[in-house]
Design an enzyme around this catalytic site. Structure first.
Site, PDB file in Angstrom:
ATOM      1  N   SER A  86      -9.908  -0.446   7.038  1.00 44.79           N
ATOM      2  CA  SER A  86      -9.362  -0.382   5.674  1.00 44.79           C
ATOM      3  C   SER A  86      -8.660  -1.630   5.151  1.00 44.79           C
ATOM      4  CB  SER A  86      -8.407   0.793   5.553  1.00 44.79           C
ATOM      5  OG  SER A  86      -9.160   1.966   5.448  1.00 44.79           O
ATOM      6  N   SER A  93      -9.705   1.960   2.788  1.00 44.06           N
ATOM      7  CA  SER A  93      -8.823   2.666   1.895  1.00 44.06           C
ATOM      8  C   SER A  93      -7.784   1.785   1.185  1.00 44.06           C
ATOM      9  CB  SER A  93      -8.077   3.745   2.682  1.00 44.06           C
ATOM     10  OG  SER A  93      -7.270   3.133   3.682  1.00 44.06           O
ATOM     11  N   LYS A 104       0.854  -1.195   0.000  1.00 46.55           N
ATOM     12  CA  LYS A 104       0.000   0.000   0.000  1.00 46.55           C
ATOM     13  C   LYS A 104       0.889   1.244   0.000  1.00 46.55           C
ATOM     14  CE  LYS A 104      -3.906   1.983   2.599  1.00 46.55           C
ATOM     15  NZ  LYS A 104      -4.797   1.829   3.752  1.00 46.55           N
TER      16      LYS A 104
HETATM   17  N1  GLN Z   1     -13.045   4.381   6.197  1.00 46.19           N
HETATM   18  C1  GLN Z   1     -12.469   4.760   7.442  1.00 46.19           C
HETATM   19  C2  GLN Z   1     -12.017   6.199   7.376  1.00 46.19           C
HETATM   20  O1  GLN Z   1     -12.212   6.781   6.385  1.00 46.19           O
HETATM   21  C3  GLN Z   1     -11.337   3.843   7.793  1.00 46.19           C
HETATM   22  C4  GLN Z   1     -10.122   4.114   7.020  1.00 46.19           C
HETATM   23  C5  GLN Z   1      -8.966   3.263   7.417  1.00 46.19           C
HETATM   24  O2  GLN Z   1      -9.120   2.238   8.081  1.00 46.19           O
HETATM   25  N2  GLN Z   1      -7.785   3.704   7.023  1.00 46.19           N
HETATM   26  O3  GLN Z   1     -11.493   6.741   8.286  1.00 46.19           O
END
Ligand code: GLN
Length: 492
Positions: free
Chosen positions: A178, A154, A79
């Protein structure tokens, strides 16, 4: 069988026995990337030359038989918020578009030592803020099961790359879901480790008390191999736990849940959940009962407040972490401004996307002196209640059984202009981060042609028992072996 369909634990044997070279394997994956990437768009940066060089070096190690590990010669996608020395790390943001880190993240250094082959950096929501990968400043990744749908986020690039057979393994990060939400949307296995298991040194911070790096793979066994490689005590990260870690790969070789007590938190199964997801979870429960597990009812009452508390705490931490991007130190800088304050402002306004700006504003507001107690402090109290609810549940059962997401993957664009409905896709994942616990998502079937994920939540540092249960589930089912129809993908 095509080599790109073989699980990592078998590839490791084949590489060791010299039935396959890492160069052949890496080439097969790079070819696959060329074939499907035009549609899937999982990678921000491809590291083709570097990957072939790493593969040749791995072959040298395998040939001499010295200094090899199960990951020697195995390709992996990373990532794009983990620093790899000398290669761009963008975080999906314009503000870091040209940033080339001068050092490796600790997990990257470990994987390098293990002999892994880095294929490239995967797409993500900007600074890991989002649930669909649509917040990437570069492009949107598509779900390999249906290119009109989001891959989740994400870590959507990592999930899509694994599902589309562009890589056997990937690293993701999980602050509020995410790893698990995109794993569920793309029909792969994702494991968010206990907070403190995996070093965050060299991981670009979003919300430091919640962020955790973890494996994304096709099956639990492969995820366990990767977790063992990246989970260690790291003095470079002050939140890295100095505890003995479970050997997860060994646990995956002893699959079984006979006699295990599994709690079903009733708050995770209320109205509003997609009917197909409910049915797949019922079926998964029956499979586990057939394997000898016992299910009991438990309650996590604070779940109702978890999303609200998360969306205060995460932006607060983000607003502080992102203060360093000011055009002075590194990254993007807006030119032509008359003074330093206007340069800061313009740099940040142009460098960050809309969602990141929104969260910086929310976080700064909630931390300001007049509102700190009403928002941040209150949210921290809720966090303690969530942790207590989980502790209480774990007095009655070994782990928890829950959906990963309330719906399957949604169409690209559907929630892009509606942040609140986007935030709701994290309803079943954020509480696990708030309590610092490990969560494993495995595929458990399909609804409307899209994958459904089952989430198992464990005690802190209980990864081995999650892996053990997940491996038992995958021995009894074949959902993790299903592959998206990539002729459709490449033909689009
Ligand atoms: N969707 C969540 C956020 O936008 C989690 C994102 C994540 O786990 N990096 O904060």
């Amino acid at each position: 069988m095509n080599i790109i369909d073989v699980p990592v634990y078998q590839l490791a044997e084949m590489l060791k026995d010299r039935k396959l070279s890492s160069a052949e394997l890496t080439k097969a994956y790079l070819d696959r990337i060329k074939q499907v990437e035009g549609t899937v768009r999982a990678f921000i940066t491809l590291m083709e030359e570097k990957a072939m060089a790493m593969a040749l070096a791995a072959d040298g190690r395998l040939m001499s038989g010295t200094n090899t590990t199960p990951l020697t010669g195995i390709p992996i996608a990373i990532k794009d918020l983990l620093c790899i020395q000398g290669h761009p790390t963008t975080c999906g943001s314009k503000i870091l578009q040209n940033f080339i880190p001068p050092y490796d993240a600790s997990v990257i250094a470990r994987l390098r030592d293990a002999g892994s082959v880095f294929l490239g950096k995967t797409n993500m929501d900007e600074f890991a803020m989002g649930s669909s990968t649509e917040n990437s400043r570069f492009f949107c990744t598509r779900n390999p099961w249906n290119p009109a749908m989001v891959p989740g986020g994400s870590s959507g690039g990592s999930a899509a790359a694994v599902a589309a057979r562009e890589t056997p393994l990937a690293l993701g990060t999980d602050t509020g879901g995410s790893i698990r939400q995109p794993a569920a949307f793309c029909g792969i296995t994702g494991l968010k480790p206990t907070y403190g298991s995996v070093s965050r040194y060299g991981l670009v911070a979003y919300a430091s008390s919640l962020d955790q790096i973890g494996p994304m793979a096709r099956c639990v066994r492969d995820a366990a191999l990767l977790l063992d490689a990246i989970s260690f005590h790291d003095p470079l990260d002050s939140t890295s736990a100095d505890v003995t870690r479970p050997r997860c790969y060994e646990a995956s070789l002893r699959p079984g849940i006979s006699g295990v007590k599994i709690g079903v938190p009733r708050e995770f199964f209320r109205e509003g959940m997609d009917e197909g997801i409910r049915q797949r979870l019922d079926e998964a429960r029956r499979v586990m009962e057939g394997l000898g597990a016992r299910f009991i009812d438990v309650s996590i009452p604070a779940l109702d407040c978890s999303l609200a508390a998360y969306y205060v705490i995460a932006p607060c931490e983000a607003s502080s972490n992102l203060a360093r991007y000011d055009g002075c130190r590194y990254g993007y800088r807006a030119e032509g401004e008359p003074d330093v304050i206007s340069m800061y402002k313009k740099t940040r306004r142009e460098g960050f996307g809309e969602e990141v700006l929104r969260r910086i504003i929310i976080g700064t507001y909630a931390l300001s002196s007049g509102y700190y107690e009403a928002y941040y402090l209150k949210a921290q109290k809720v966090r303690t209640l969530i942790k207590r609810d989980f502790d209480r549940a774990f007095q009655e059962c070994d782990f928890l059984f829950a959906p990963a997401t309330p719906t399957p993957a949604f169409p690209i664009g559907e929630k892009a202009d509606d942040p609140l409905s986007m935030y709701l896709s994290d309803i079943f994942t954020v509480s696990v981060n708030m309590a610092g616990l490990p969560g494993l998502v495995v595929p458990c079937g399909f609804t409307k042609g899209l994958p459904v994920g089952l989430q198992l939540i464990g005690r802190a540092f209980g990864e081995a028992s999650l892996v053990n249960a997940g491996a038992a589930f995958q021995e009894a089912t074949d959902f993790h072996l299903k592959t998206p129809d990539c002729s459709v993908v490449s033909g689009q």
